[in-house]
Design a protein around this motif. Sequence first.
Motif, PDB file in Angstrom:
ATOM      1  N   LEU A 222     -10.886 -18.175 -15.540  1.00 47.39           N
ATOM      2  CA  LEU A 222      -9.625 -17.440 -15.656  1.00 47.39           C
ATOM      3  C   LEU A 222      -9.842 -15.935 -15.530  1.00 47.39           C
ATOM      4  N   ILE A 223     -10.914 -15.426 -16.138  1.00 44.03           N
ATOM      5  CA  ILE A 223     -11.196 -13.990 -16.054  1.00 44.03           C
ATOM      6  C   ILE A 223     -11.440 -13.581 -14.614  1.00 44.03           C
ATOM      7  N   ARG A 224     -12.271 -14.350 -13.933  1.00 45.97           N
ATOM      8  CA  ARG A 224     -12.574 -14.019 -12.539  1.00 45.97           C
ATOM      9  C   ARG A 224     -11.337 -14.163 -11.650  1.00 45.97           C
ATOM     10  N   GLY A 225     -10.567 -15.226 -11.879  1.00 45.26           N
ATOM     11  CA  GLY A 225      -9.356 -15.408 -11.085  1.00 45.26           C
ATOM     12  C   GLY A 225      -8.352 -14.297 -11.302  1.00 45.26           C
ATOM     13  N   ARG A 226      -8.185 -13.904 -12.563  1.00 43.67           N
ATOM     14  CA  ARG A 226      -7.244 -12.824 -12.869  1.00 43.67           C
ATOM     15  C   ARG A 226      -7.707 -11.521 -12.234  1.00 43.67           C
ATOM     16  N   ALA A 227      -8.994 -11.222 -12.319  1.00 49.87           N
ATOM     17  CA  ALA A 227      -9.518  -9.990 -11.726  1.00 49.87           C
ATOM     18  C   ALA A 227      -9.317  -9.990 -10.213  1.00 49.87           C
ATOM     19  N   ALA A 228      -9.547 -11.146  -9.586  1.00 51.35           N
ATOM     20  CA  ALA A 228      -9.342 -11.239  -8.142  1.00 51.35           C
ATOM     21  C   ALA A 228      -7.881 -10.990  -7.787  1.00 51.35           C
ATOM     22  N   ALA A 229      -6.960 -11.559  -8.567  1.00 55.61           N
ATOM     23  CA  ALA A 229      -5.532 -11.364  -8.307  1.00 55.61           C
ATOM     24  C   ALA A 229      -5.134  -9.907  -8.501  1.00 55.61           C
ATOM     25  N   VAL A 230      -5.649  -9.276  -9.553  1.00 54.90           N
ATOM     26  CA  VAL A 230      -5.356  -7.868  -9.808  1.00 54.90           C
ATOM     27  C   VAL A 230      -5.865  -7.007  -8.654  1.00 54.90           C
ATOM     28  N   LEU A 231      -7.090  -7.298  -8.202  1.00 54.04           N
ATOM     29  CA  LEU A 231      -7.685  -6.494  -7.135  1.00 54.04           C
ATOM     30  C   LEU A 231      -6.933  -6.672  -5.813  1.00 54.04           C
ATOM     31  N   MET A 232      -6.559  -7.897  -5.488  1.00 52.49           N
ATOM     32  CA  MET A 232      -5.850  -8.098  -4.241  1.00 52.49           C
ATOM     33  C   MET A 232      -4.414  -7.576  -4.301  1.00 52.49           C
ATOM     34  N   THR A 233      -3.851  -7.519  -5.496  1.00 49.76           N
ATOM     35  CA  THR A 233      -2.559  -6.845  -5.648  1.00 49.76           C
ATOM     36  C   THR A 233      -2.726  -5.351  -5.397  1.00 49.76           C
ATOM     37  N   ALA A 234      -3.852  -4.794  -5.856  1.00 45.30           N
ATOM     38  CA  ALA A 234      -4.159  -3.392  -5.554  1.00 45.30           C
ATOM     39  C   ALA A 234      -4.321  -3.194  -4.052  1.00 45.30           C
ATOM     40  N   ALA A 235      -4.935  -4.182  -3.371  1.00 51.98           N
ATOM     41  CA  ALA A 235      -5.067  -4.095  -1.913  1.00 51.98           C
ATOM     42  C   ALA A 235      -3.691  -4.135  -1.244  1.00 51.98           C
ATOM     43  N   GLU A 236      -2.787  -4.963  -1.765  1.00 51.91           N
ATOM     44  CA  GLU A 236      -1.415  -4.973  -1.246  1.00 51.91           C
ATOM     45  C   GLU A 236      -0.757  -3.599  -1.430  1.00 51.91           C
ATOM     46  N   LEU A 237      -0.948  -3.022  -2.603  1.00 50.44           N
ATOM     47  CA  LEU A 237      -0.414  -1.689  -2.853  1.00 50.44           C
ATOM     48  C   LEU A 237      -0.953  -0.691  -1.843  1.00 50.44           C
ATOM     49  N   PHE A 238      -2.254  -0.784  -1.576  1.00 54.58           N
ATOM     50  CA  PHE A 238      -2.844   0.157  -0.635  1.00 54.58           C
ATOM     51  C   PHE A 238      -2.242  -0.014   0.760  1.00 54.58           C
ATOM     52  N   GLY A 239      -2.131  -1.245   1.227  1.00 56.35           N
ATOM     53  CA  GLY A 239      -1.563  -1.472   2.552  1.00 56.35           C
ATOM     54  C   GLY A 239      -0.140  -0.959   2.667  1.00 56.35           C
ATOM     55  N   ALA A 240       0.671  -1.220   1.634  1.00 54.13           N
ATOM     56  CA  ALA A 240       2.069  -0.780   1.667  1.00 54.13           C
ATOM     57  C   ALA A 240       2.180   0.733   1.574  1.00 54.13           C
ATOM     58  N   MET A 241       1.372   1.369   0.715  1.00 49.91           N
ATOM     59  CA  MET A 241       1.465   2.830   0.579  1.00 49.91           C
ATOM     60  C   MET A 241       0.958   3.520   1.848  1.00 49.91           C
ATOM     61  N   ASP A 242      -0.080   2.957   2.458  1.00 49.84           N
ATOM     62  CA  ASP A 242      -0.615   3.545   3.684  1.00 49.84           C
ATOM     63  C   ASP A 242       0.428   3.511   4.793  1.00 49.84           C
ATOM     64  N   GLU A 243       1.124   2.397   4.913  1.00 47.89           N
ATOM     65  CA  GLU A 243       2.157   2.285   5.943  1.00 47.89           C
ATOM     66  C   GLU A 243       3.342   3.191   5.626  1.00 47.89           C
ATOM     67  N   ALA A 244       3.736   3.278   4.358  1.00 44.51           N
ATOM     68  CA  ALA A 244       4.849   4.161   3.980  1.00 44.51           C
ATOM     69  C   ALA A 244       4.513   5.613   4.295  1.00 44.51           C
ATOM     70  N   LEU A 245       3.269   6.003   4.029  1.00 44.60           N
ATOM     71  CA  LEU A 245       2.867   7.378   4.333  1.00 44.60           C
ATOM     72  C   LEU A 245       2.837   7.607   5.839  1.00 44.60           C
ATOM     73  N   SER A 246       2.375   6.623   6.596  1.00 40.46           N
ATOM     74  CA  SER A 246       2.347   6.747   8.054  1.00 40.46           C
ATOM     75  C   SER A 246       3.751   6.917   8.628  1.00 40.46           C
ATOM     76  N   ILE A 247       4.698   6.109   8.129  1.00 38.37           N
ATOM     77  CA  ILE A 247       6.097   6.226   8.565  1.00 38.37           C
ATOM     78  C   ILE A 247       6.625   7.626   8.260  1.00 38.37           C
ATOM     79  N   THR A 248       6.277   8.127   7.088  1.00 35.52           N
ATOM     80  CA  THR A 248       6.765   9.439   6.656  1.00 35.52           C
ATOM     81  C   THR A 248       6.181  10.559   7.511  1.00 35.52           C
ATOM     82  N   LEU A 249       4.895  10.478   7.803  1.00 33.82           N
ATOM     83  CA  LEU A 249       4.267  11.517   8.624  1.00 33.82           C
ATOM     84  C   LEU A 249       4.847  11.516  10.038  1.00 33.82           C
TER      85      LEU A 249
END
Length: 530
Positions: A222-249
């Motif tokens: 459970l600890i490893r699974g939760r950490a993986a989910a948290v990290l990949m959610t962070a990766a989703e955040l990164f992808g979305a923020m990167d695209e939002a910044l690109s659109i803005t620029l």
Amino acid sequence: MTTANVHAEAVVDTETLEMLRDSVRRFNEQGGLKRVRKLRGVQPGFDRDAWREMAQQGWLGTIIPEASGGLGLPFAAMQVIVEELARGLSPEPIVGCAVHAATVLLGCRQDNRSPELLVQIASGDKLCAVVEADIAVTHDGARRLTGTARHVLPALAVDGFVVAARDGAETLIVFVDAAAPGISIVPESRADGTFSGTVTFAEVRVSAENVLAEGAAASAALIRGRAAAVLMTAAELFGAMDEALSITLDYMKTRVQFDRPIGSFQALQHRAVDLYIQKELSRSVLSEAIAALDGSDDLELIEMEASRAKARCSAAGMLIGREAIKLHGAIGVTDEYDVGLYLKRLLSLAALHGNAAAHQARYGALLERRQGGLEEGREVTAAAVPAEFMAEQKLAVDWNSFSNDAFRAGIRAYLEAHYPQHLRGLGRRGTPGEMADWLDRMVRKGWIAPAWPVEHGGMGLSPAKQVIFIEERERVGIARNPDQGVVMFGPMLMRYGTDEQKRRFLPKIVTNEYIWCQGYSGTQCWIRPG
């Protein structure tokens, strides 16, 4: 063999990662954001046909071993897939099922249904979600589950749940079919138009073959699974923020005001640079955390790195999302304009699995425990902190030669011991007068310009060490000083200035004799009296 070692042995080269990235980009182009808009607010909030296409591409089995029908690739490969899907705002719950549930199942016993479930996840035949809540087990000749879990994602249209339950003092992981008698699901609408759910178990029977793990093994999975989910959610955040910044620029390059593109205005350029810096800090922390998840069996380290990445990406994502709307002006708040979709996705992702504040607290607690407790006001022993950090004069030290743990311990100990209590947590930039004594101390130590090269009087920190330095400053509550000379004018001179300009100005900046500020009409310089 442990799950971590399986992933560590799977080699993924740059060419493979780029092939994965290209395949996801082509998928995003098929329906574009029209598909996202069509699915918003319509249960279950995602498309099972798209889910089956993801399975055909092999993405759902990325981290699942080849013996179970997957690709057997490390989390670094899944990171690429998740980030690119987030750039296209794909609503399919790949993190909830193909990361969270799959990682938990990989940590379960292999003499029960776990291998079968992994095969079904990889093929797209079974969409599963993890449930972690106060779910109790009762016995009447068979195990039965009772309890309620909120914010389960995915919850609608799933085929089954991987449930963490309590059997007395023992932790169990069990699988239950979503259609089992006694299960009810109430939809919960999220900010981005997708759905989570409240899942209630009322005396739901669990057969022996569906008990997947027990005790310490269950807790570790459970600890490893939760950490993986948290990290990949962070990766989703990164992808979305990167695209939002690109659109803005892009918008700033084309939107004309006063006969000039608004991107040519200095004030807006500075705001865009600040956003870019936050995005790149997130990238650095996320990459380090993914490397730990792929290469380590140290669950506490993996938890720490996951919380660190989620805190950084959540904060940066929210900042970039809000500023993207502001930089667009009125058009940014219209429903028809795409950048608003990114803000809504960032809002949802920032809260999922804990927001920035929750993960900052979690990271701090784990770090305190790991380092033996560098609590505020506590005297730190010489054994815990290298002596070089506590010196009051500048030393000829390669700060990058210390391990990250030793570097963090040293920075924390010095800042805790010497930064004035009355200046902690100001919530604003400190004035030159307020910060003068502290900056004089930083000058004496040679710490006033952490990112500057050593030859120009800086600490010469690597990006990883710079992130640690920033995090420890934030933790102590150090106010930002008037630092335009250090962060803007000095680096500009190093790259574009003449030798004479460098000799004239750089030493004065790094000794805090010249304090620079940025005005809308140009750069001005204050010369400190005396």
